[in-house]
Design a protein around this motif. Structure first.
Motif, PDB file in Angstrom:
ATOM      1  N   GLN A 230       0.814  -1.204   0.000  1.00 28.85           N
ATOM      2  CA  GLN A 230       0.000   0.000   0.000  1.00 28.85           C
ATOM      3  C   GLN A 230       0.851   1.258   0.000  1.00 28.85           C
ATOM      4  OE1 GLN A 230      -3.589  -0.368   0.013  1.00 28.85           O
ATOM      5  NE2 GLN A 230      -2.799  -2.425  -0.448  1.00 28.85           N
ATOM      6  N   GLU A 231       2.028   1.129   0.623  1.00 25.94           N
ATOM      7  CA  GLU A 231       2.899   2.294   0.789  1.00 25.94           C
ATOM      8  C   GLU A 231       4.279   1.808   1.217  1.00 25.94           C
ATOM      9  OE1 GLU A 231       2.437   6.710   2.780  1.00 25.94           O
ATOM     10  OE2 GLU A 231       0.806   5.252   2.821  1.00 25.94           O
ATOM     11  N   ALA A 232       5.309   2.484   0.798  1.00 25.08           N
ATOM     12  CA  ALA A 232       6.666   2.119   1.179  1.00 25.08           C
ATOM     13  C   ALA A 232       7.535   3.363   1.168  1.00 25.08           C
ATOM     14  CB  ALA A 232       7.237   1.073   0.218  1.00 25.08           C
ATOM     15  N   GLY A 233       8.544   3.378   2.041  1.00 24.54           N
ATOM     16  CA  GLY A 233       9.444   4.522   2.063  1.00 24.54           C
ATOM     17  C   GLY A 233      10.087   4.724   3.405  1.00 24.54           C
ATOM     18  N   ASP A 234      10.710   5.869   3.586  1.00 33.27           N
ATOM     19  CA  ASP A 234      11.346   6.250   4.826  1.00 33.27           C
ATOM     20  C   ASP A 234      10.321   6.266   5.962  1.00 33.27           C
ATOM     21  OD1 ASP A 234      11.754   9.034   6.555  1.00 33.27           O
ATOM     22  OD2 ASP A 234      13.550   7.799   6.388  1.00 33.27           O
ATOM     23  N   THR A 235      10.706   5.744   7.132  1.00 32.25           N
ATOM     24  CA  THR A 235       9.768   5.601   8.251  1.00 32.25           C
ATOM     25  C   THR A 235       9.120   6.928   8.637  1.00 32.25           C
ATOM     26  OG1 THR A 235      10.971   3.717   9.142  1.00 32.25           O
ATOM     27  CG2 THR A 235       9.552   4.914  10.668  1.00 32.25           C
ATOM     28  N   GLY A 236       9.923   7.964   8.818  1.00 39.88           N
ATOM     29  CA  GLY A 236       9.376   9.254   9.227  1.00 39.88           C
ATOM     30  C   GLY A 236       8.357   9.788   8.244  1.00 39.88           C
ATOM     31  N   THR A 237       8.625   9.620   6.947  1.00 37.26           N
ATOM     32  CA  THR A 237       7.704  10.118   5.925  1.00 37.26           C
ATOM     33  C   THR A 237       6.402   9.342   5.942  1.00 37.26           C
ATOM     34  OG1 THR A 237       9.571  10.774   4.529  1.00 37.26           O
ATOM     35  CG2 THR A 237       7.420  10.554   3.460  1.00 37.26           C
ATOM     36  N   ALA A 247      -2.809   3.130   5.183  1.00 33.88           N
ATOM     37  CA  ALA A 247      -1.776   3.575   6.120  1.00 33.88           C
ATOM     38  C   ALA A 247      -2.326   4.629   7.078  1.00 33.88           C
ATOM     39  CB  ALA A 247      -0.568   4.121   5.361  1.00 33.88           C
ATOM     40  N   GLU A 248      -3.181   5.503   6.574  1.00 33.03           N
ATOM     41  CA  GLU A 248      -3.814   6.507   7.430  1.00 33.03           C
ATOM     42  C   GLU A 248      -4.659   5.841   8.508  1.00 33.03           C
ATOM     43  OE1 GLU A 248      -6.026   9.169   5.018  1.00 33.03           O
ATOM     44  OE2 GLU A 248      -4.271  10.263   4.263  1.00 33.03           O
ATOM     45  N   GLN A 249      -5.399   4.774   8.118  1.00 34.21           N
ATOM     46  CA  GLN A 249      -6.246   4.074   9.082  1.00 34.21           C
ATOM     47  C   GLN A 249      -5.399   3.362  10.135  1.00 34.21           C
ATOM     48  OE1 GLN A 249      -9.710   4.187   9.315  1.00 34.21           O
ATOM     49  NE2 GLN A 249      -9.141   3.318  11.294  1.00 34.21           N
ATOM     50  N   LEU A 250      -4.319   2.712   9.700  1.00 29.76           N
ATOM     51  CA  LEU A 250      -3.422   2.070  10.657  1.00 29.76           C
ATOM     52  C   LEU A 250      -2.861   3.094  11.646  1.00 29.76           C
ATOM     53  CD1 LEU A 250      -1.290  -0.442   8.548  1.00 29.76           C
ATOM     54  CD2 LEU A 250      -3.115  -0.982  10.145  1.00 29.76           C
TER      55      LEU A 250
END
Length: 529
Positions: A230-237, A247-250
């Motif tokens: 669903q989404e991948a990248g730097d943790t902070g971002t 990801a917003e719901q999580l």
């Protein structure tokens, strides 16, 4: 720090199917040397299947396609005889449950020597003892000579991490390595993995459903749902600016990130105590020695209030609720529920009290008879107490099932046909059907994903507002306690060391032990709220 020009693991367009059912679809990510990457998502998202693909541990029915490349070698195309030397030596694995990963009838040392044999022909015992010391086991020789049942869960997990790092692997795959541990032990284990990763330049692939841990411990994230990224990248971002709805719901479902989420559902408790525990003490004889499990414990819970008991394993929480339920008899002190004395009652007297005092167990997978239907499970207590006619009991079952947000058409199903969240809702419906005043909740969401947990918490708070229920809530999840409870008692070695309104105790703890618990929460989430 990661060595930026060296890839340890590269996964490209990985798909995994069981029969005709695809459970992982076109997943891609990479982990550099010394870097940590977390795979996060709820049960069934494909996290563990990806880990098993990397380790070449898929069952025979599983078929993987795409590319899994470890230090330049295509793992999926290697013959088993060529991959086997990599598993354990170059790719380490820390499983979720240390109790099932070690042979219970062999000493730790005899099992550790097998790991040492991968890297040394002589001096294996000394190598094992040095490794045990490196992972923070205070008495390596005692651990070496012990059997698994003689060690705590945290010690067993340290043993497994020691056996994993002993051959100095380039990559560690850690599958929910702290999910069964207390918050303080969890922090020590995660600190240990972080330290070993930095000191030995090991890459870490962390599988977790705990987003707070992922936020603190991973350099980058891959968010999965139904086997799809669903989404991948730097943790902070990913945490500060999630771009996908999932990801917003999580993010919204993580208690540590949203401490005031349920304020709109919270009700003010009454002034009359529903539960009073006064000076209760309970001891047991263990191997010839007397152990005080509960020592002069006192607390009161008002009608309509949620009171939490928190503390590490062995702090006395479970014994306290067993005393409250009349399953144990205190050596001294008194317990009253709705004005009735629980202590010293006959079985028949306790039976009448238990109509108004129900328990929801920790694990919905083991607390429900797998051969019974939902209707029979929920209606069992109505039959036992001979409440109403058969049609009236059926109506009560349907009302209880609907009250916890389940469809009435599920009453004909057996637990195996339900999800983990549905099973726990059935367990709550079973407690509700007698229309009790008090429900004891023993870690009711610890076996559930964060998104499922959020739904259960909302159900419990809604029922409390509608029915005026009083809850005693046992948990090691302080962030959830802050969301859910009105008041809290912190237990340590059988005693209550601090008690009061939950926000006061957890936001401004007075006692050193409480501060230790609070400080063990993942620190990374604080900067991401």
């Amino acid at each position: 720090m990661a060595t930026q020009d060296r890839l340890t693991l590269r996964v490209s367009d990985l798909s995994v199917a069981y029969g005709h059912h695809e459970v992982v679809s076109n997943v891609s990510f990479s982990v550099r040397r010394g870097e940590s990457l977390a795979l996060i998502g709820e049960s069934g998202s494909g996290k563990s299947t990806i880990a098993r693909s990397v380790l070449r541990l898929l069952p025979r029915s599983g078929r993987a396609s795409g590319l899994v490349e470890f230090e330049g070698q295509d793992v999926l195309s290697l013959p088993e005889r060529r991959f086997r030397p990599l598993r354990g030596r170059a790719i380490g694995f820390v499983p979720q449950d240390p109790g099932h990963a070690l042979n219970p009838v062999r000493t730790i040392g005899s099992q550790a020597l097998e790991a040492a044999a991968l890297v040394a022909e002589t001096g294996r015992r000394e190598l094992v003892l040095d490794t045990f010391a490196q992972v923070g086991l205070d008495d390596p020789r005692r651990v070496y000579d012990s059997y698994p049942h003689q060690l705590s869960g945290g010690m067993l997990q340290r043993v497994l991490i020691g056996l994993t790092v002993l051959p100095r692997p380039a990559l560690i795959v850690a599958d929910e390595p702290t999910s069964a541990l207390d918050v303080t032990i969890q922090k020590r284990i995660l600190d240990l993995l972080s330290r070993l990763r930095e000191e030995l330049d090991i890459s870490l692939l962390l599988i977790t459903h705990d987003l707070a841990i992922a936020a603190e411990r991973a350099d980058s994230l891959v968010v999965l749902k139904d086997g799809v990224v669903q989404e991948a990248g730097d943790t902070g971002t990913v945490f500060s600016s999630p771009s996908s709805a999932y990801a917003e719901q999580l993010h919204a479902d993580v208690p540590a990130l949203n401490p005031d989420r349920y304020e709109h559902l919270r009700t003010l408790p009454g002034e009359v105590p529903k539960i009073e525990v006064s000076g209760v003490t309970k001891s047991f004889v263990v191997e010839g020695s007397r152990l005080t499990a509960v020592d002069d414990v006192s607390f009161a819970v008002s009608a309509g209030e949620t009171h939490a008991l928190v503390g590490e394993s062995g702090s006395g929480k479970t014994t306290t609720i067993r005393l409250l339920l009349g399953l144990e008899v205190p050596d001294s002190g008194a317990i009253t529920v709705a004005g009735e004395d629980v202590t010293g009652r006959s079985h028949g007297d306790l039976r009448s009290i238990r109509r108004h005092l129900q328990l929801v167990y920790q694990n919905p997978f083991t607390s429900l008879d797998p051969t019974w239907t939902v209707a029979r499970l929920v209606g069992e207590s109505l039959d036992r107490y001979r409440i109403g006619t058969r049609p009236e009991r059926a109506d009560r079952v349907r009302e209880a099932v609907e009250a916890v947000g389940l469809s009435p058409d599920l009453v004909s199903r057996k637990p195996s046909a339900l999800s983990g969240g549905q099973r726990q809702r059935v367990a709550i419906a079973r407690a509700l059907v007698l229309r009790p005043d008090v429900i004891v909740l023993d870690e009711p969401t610890s076996a559930l994903d964060v998104s499922v947990q959020a739904g259960i918490v909302e159900v419990l708070l809604t029922l409390q507002a509608e029915l005026g229920l009083t809850y005693v809530f046992v948990s090691h999840d302080l962030a959830l306690v802050r969301q859910f409870a009105h008041t809290v008692s912190v237990m340590h070695r059988g005693r209550i060391v601090e008690s009061g309104p939950v926000k006061t105790v957890l936001d401004s703890p007075r006692e050193a032990y409480t501060r230790t618990l609070v400080e063990s929460l993942p620190a990374g989430v604080k900067g991401l709220r």
